[in-house]
Write an enzyme that holds these catalytic residues in place. Structure first.
Site, PDB file in Angstrom:
ATOM      1  CG  HIS A 280       5.212   5.046   6.806  1.00 28.57           C
ATOM      2  ND1 HIS A 280       5.873   5.527   6.110  1.00 28.57           N
ATOM      3  CD2 HIS A 280       5.860   3.991   7.797  1.00 28.57           C
ATOM      4  CE1 HIS A 280       6.959   4.906   6.284  1.00 28.57           C
ATOM      5  NE2 HIS A 280       7.356   4.032   7.408  1.00 28.57           N
TER       6      HIS A 280
ATOM      7  CD  GLU B 137       8.454   5.625   9.623  1.00 29.12           C
ATOM      8  OE1 GLU B 137       9.143   4.912  10.410  1.00 29.12           O
ATOM      9  OE2 GLU B 137       8.589   6.144   8.715  1.00 29.12           O
ATOM     10  CD  GLU B 138      10.567   6.940   5.938  1.00 30.98           C
ATOM     11  OE1 GLU B 138      11.837   7.719   7.152  1.00 30.98           O
ATOM     12  OE2 GLU B 138      10.130   6.096   5.096  1.00 30.98           O
TER      13      GLU B 138
ATOM     14  CG  ASP C 208      10.434   3.073   4.498  1.00 34.07           C
ATOM     15  OD1 ASP C 208       8.952   2.957   4.986  1.00 34.07           O
ATOM     16  OD2 ASP C 208      10.994   3.114   4.827  1.00 34.07           O
TER      17      ASP C 208
ATOM     18  CG  HIS D  29      15.256   5.091   3.850  1.00 33.80           C
ATOM     19  ND1 HIS D  29      15.526   5.690   4.613  1.00 33.80           N
ATOM     20  CD2 HIS D  29      13.698   4.389   4.551  1.00 33.80           C
ATOM     21  CE1 HIS D  29      13.972   6.038   5.293  1.00 33.80           C
ATOM     22  NE2 HIS D  29      13.423   5.283   5.209  1.00 33.80           N
TER      23      HIS D  29
HETATM   24 CO    CO Z   1       9.325   2.661   7.015  1.00 34.95          CO
END
Ligand code: CO
Length: 359
Positions: free
Chosen positions: A74, A220-221, A188, A331
């Site tokens: 992503h 995606e998130e 990420d 995150h």
């Molecule tokens: Co991710």
């Protein structure tokens, strides 16, 4: 293996460039343009394009294989969206994706105006010396926070094309640590994007029987939306989502609760909250990894959710799994990973595609 293309300097360079780009969910333009340009400039695919939802899709045709292998990573990152501008120029915001509220106060923020200009800010709330003891013990909720961008009025904010819906995220510089570790924002899942681009470079000049499909997936998130439409279009017969996952090998976590470790190679998921991964696809990964001495580990069930959880439901179903680069502090404003794990992840995908174990 082609050392020319699997070059650690190139991997570092892409990690820095990709992670520095701003691409909060639904606003991934910078990331998708960078990726499409690299694919086209280096001729990494037979076909590549941007789809209506903002994914970068690509196809690399195989020779005579029956399978269509989808690799998905992503392009979006978690961030904020401005929800209110007060008279004095302070900005209220909502979260896009899951932040840990405990780490937000005092952080540096970047915002992107309607004209593409970057503004810097700080997340604030009521100062501790003006709070009661009880208030100081509690985690402050996002509605009680604001972003200070140094402006004096709502008029000044609006004149600078910052409005309701403007997006931003936490920021921190890319830094090299000892022991081949690197730190930066948005690992990420720009790490997954880096893995995919270098896998494309590795297989560019090589024969592979199966067709390889790529989805650099948007959103995606916020629910794996790009993964869903990308997989529908590309019609895979199997899929691997490439992720960055929480390495829990830090003080205060008991061994049975550590999902993955830094330095032990790519983590193969057996199950997360969104999917029970397909045993046959995992077997092909593991058999080929063992044949060519590629380092790997298992990720313990059942932490997190991934694009694979969405891809598996496409059309009549797609056998899917997840491979993750271990990474500490995801995150949060800054993450830490070991480049060796990234290299082994690229090797794992290359050997999977080539399939010398003929699984
Ligand atoms: Co991710």
């Amino acid at each position: 293996m082609n050392d020319e293309t699997l070059n650690i300097e190139s991997i570092k360079d892409f990690q820095k460039k990709l992670s520095t780009l701003l691409g909060v969910s639904g606003h991934e333009e910078e990331v998708r343009l960078f990726i499409l340009e690299e694919i086209e400039k280096r001729e990494l695919a037979d076909k590549s394009w941007i789809d209506p939802l903002g994914n970068v899709l690509a196809i690399k045709e195989g020779n005579d294989g029956n399978d269509r292998i989808l690799l998905d990573a992503h392009i979006d990152e978690i961030g904020f969206m401005i929800s209110h501008i007060d008279k004095k120029g302070f900005l209220r915001f909502v979260s896009i994706g899951g932040w840990d509220n405990r780490i937000l106060l005092g952080q540096s923020v970047i915002l992107k105006s309607g004209e593409g200009q970057i503004f810097h800010g700080i997340i604030g709330s009521k100062p501790p010396h003006l709070s009661t003891i009880e208030e100081r013990k509690k985690v402050v909720d996002i509605p009680k926070m604001y972003i200070d961008i140094g402006m004096n009025s709502d008029e000044e904010v609006i004149d600078n094309k910052i409005n309701i819906g403007t997006i931003g995220t936490l920021t921190s510089p890319y830094v090299e640590f000892p022991n081949g570790m690197v730190r930066g924002k948005a690992f990420d899942d720009r790490t997954g994007c880096n893995v995919l681009l270098h896998t494309m470079m590795l297989i560019k000049e090589k024969d592979h029987s199966d067709t390889v499909l790529f989805n650099f997936a948007a959103q995606e998130e916020v629910g794996g939306f790009g993964a869903l439409t990308g997989a529908y279009k590309l019609k895979p017969t199997m899929a691997i989502a490439i992720e960055n996952t929480t390495a829990g090998d830090v003080p205060g976590i008991k061994k049975p609760e550590i999902p993955v470790y830094i330095g032990k190679g790519p983590a193969i998921t057996v199950a997360d909250k969104s999917i029970i991964t397909n045993p046959q696809v995992n077997k092909r990964l593991i058999k080929n990894a063992e044949l060519e001495n590629v380092l790997y580990q298992y990720k313990k069930p059942r932490y997190g959710g991934t694009d694979a959880g969405k891809i598996q439901f496409t059309r009549s179903g797609v056998p899917s799994t997840v491979v993750s680069v271990p990474c500490r502090y995801i995150h949060s404003p800054t993450s830490l990973l070991k480049l060796e794990d990234l290299v082994e992840t690229i090797r794992l995908l290359e050997v999977f595609i080539r399939n010398p174990a003929s699984v």
